[in-house]
Design an enzyme around this catalytic site. Structure first.
Site, short mmCIF file in Angstrom:
data_model
loop_
_atom_site.label_atom_id
_atom_site.label_comp_id
_atom_site.label_asym_id
_atom_site.label_seq_id
_atom_site.Cartn_x
_atom_site.Cartn_y
_atom_site.Cartn_z
N ASP A 101 0.88 -1.16 0.00
CA ASP A 101 0.00 0.00 0.00
C ASP A 101 0.92 1.21 0.00
OD1 ASP A 101 -1.59 2.19 0.64
OD2 ASP A 101 -2.79 1.10 2.10
N SER A 111 -0.69 11.67 -15.57
CA SER A 111 -1.93 11.76 -16.33
C SER A 111 -1.85 13.03 -17.16
CB SER A 111 -3.12 11.86 -15.37
OG SER A 111 -4.30 12.27 -16.04
N TYR A 132 -7.94 15.44 -7.91
CA TYR A 132 -7.09 14.53 -8.70
C TYR A 132 -6.04 15.32 -9.47
CZ TYR A 132 -5.82 11.16 -12.33
OH TYR A 132 -5.13 10.33 -13.19
N LYS A 178 -1.94 15.39 -9.16
CA LYS A 178 -1.10 15.04 -10.31
C LYS A 178 -0.21 16.21 -10.72
CE LYS A 178 -2.36 10.76 -11.07
NZ LYS A 178 -1.40 9.63 -10.96
#
Length: 275
Positions: free
Chosen positions: A61, A136, A149, A153
């Site tokens: 993890d 991304s 998000y 990123k």
């Protein structure tokens, strides 16, 4: 001890991570494929068997620093680190709790930073290493309802771009890989979708428009094996570079921001997504 390079890959239970792990093993590396729950490794093992390669499956993890420290210490040597594990989120800022924001940062930024920091001493001592982080196009272009998000990123891309020239002095190459829409379990793993907030949600109409567009994008998504080929190339190429995109579409989309000095191109494009 084998002289094969050791590759540590995170988030390998499916999608890009799975195919990256298999691709690196096919390229001759000793692959340690990690996931939170090794009980979900059946698809990975089947893909490896079909490709005629072997790899090691380990629990990790990326938000558990003690577990990451123990694993890197046990391996003793990591030549290639692929930071692939990630988590999505669909919500605009007013819909996000502070815990939601922290969760995105823990997986997509802090976990990546910690694992990268753990492998650096060994790479420095060896005088070589390769660190590849799957970010991304959302790490270059902010998008509606991807506030947390994209924020995480953007942060990890800034971290890696800042780190790259420093560790290059020790023979370590740093790269980021920016996929666009990819057909994988990542879509079903998106957290915080506020679609059920009811008719009184002031963002409901805008969110519905965004989700309609997103559904169209993912209906034509790049297959995960195709995206993974770029990650593998970034990890093994003899001519590394910092920034990679996994498709022509991803390249064009990331380019919106990278050449957008006043911000008008990105906002002009993403505003139309909410019509």
């Amino acid at each position: 001890m084998s002289d094969r390079q050791v590759a540590l890959v995170t988030g390998t239970s499916g999608g890009i991570g799975l195919h990256t792990a298999v691709g690196l093993a096919a390229a001759g590396l000793r692959v340690v494929a990690t996931m939170r729950d090794p009980g979900r490794a059946d698809e990975l093992r089947a893909a490896a068997g079909e490709a005629g390669v072997t790899l090691e499956v380990r629990a990790l993890d990326v938000t558990d620093e003690a577990q990451a420290t123990a694993l890197v210490g046990e391996l003793g040597r990591v030549d290639v680190l692929v930071n692939n594990a990630g988590r999505g989120s669909v919500a605009t800022l007013e819909q996000l709790s502070t815990d939601d924001l922290r969760a995105q940062l823990e997986v997509n930024y802090v976990g990546v930073a910690v694992l990268t920091r753990l492998v650096l001493p060994g790479m420095r001592a060896a005088g070589r290493g390769r660190i590849v982080t799957v970010t991304s196009v959302g790490g270059a272009v902010g998008q509606p309802f991807a506030d947390a998000y994209c924020g995480a990123k953007f942060a990890v891309e800034g971290l890696m771009q800042s780190l790259a020239p420093v560790v290059a002095r020790f023979g370590i190459d740093v790269s980021i890989v920016e996929p666009g829409a990819v057909a994988s379990e990542f879509v079903s793993n998106v957290a915080g979708d506020p679609a059920g907030r009811g008719p009184d949600d002031p963002y409901a109409e805008l969110l519905a428009a965004y989700l309609r567009r997103a559904a169209g994008s993912f209906a034509n998504a790049q297959p995960a094996p195709d995206a993974a080929r770029t990650v593998v190339e970034a990890a093994v190429t003899a001519t590394p570079r910092f920034r990679w995109q996994t498709s022509d579409g991803a390249q064009a989309f990331a380019g919106l921001s990278l050449a957008d000095l006043d911000g008008s191109r990105v906002l002009g494009a993403t505003t139309t997504w909410l019509a």
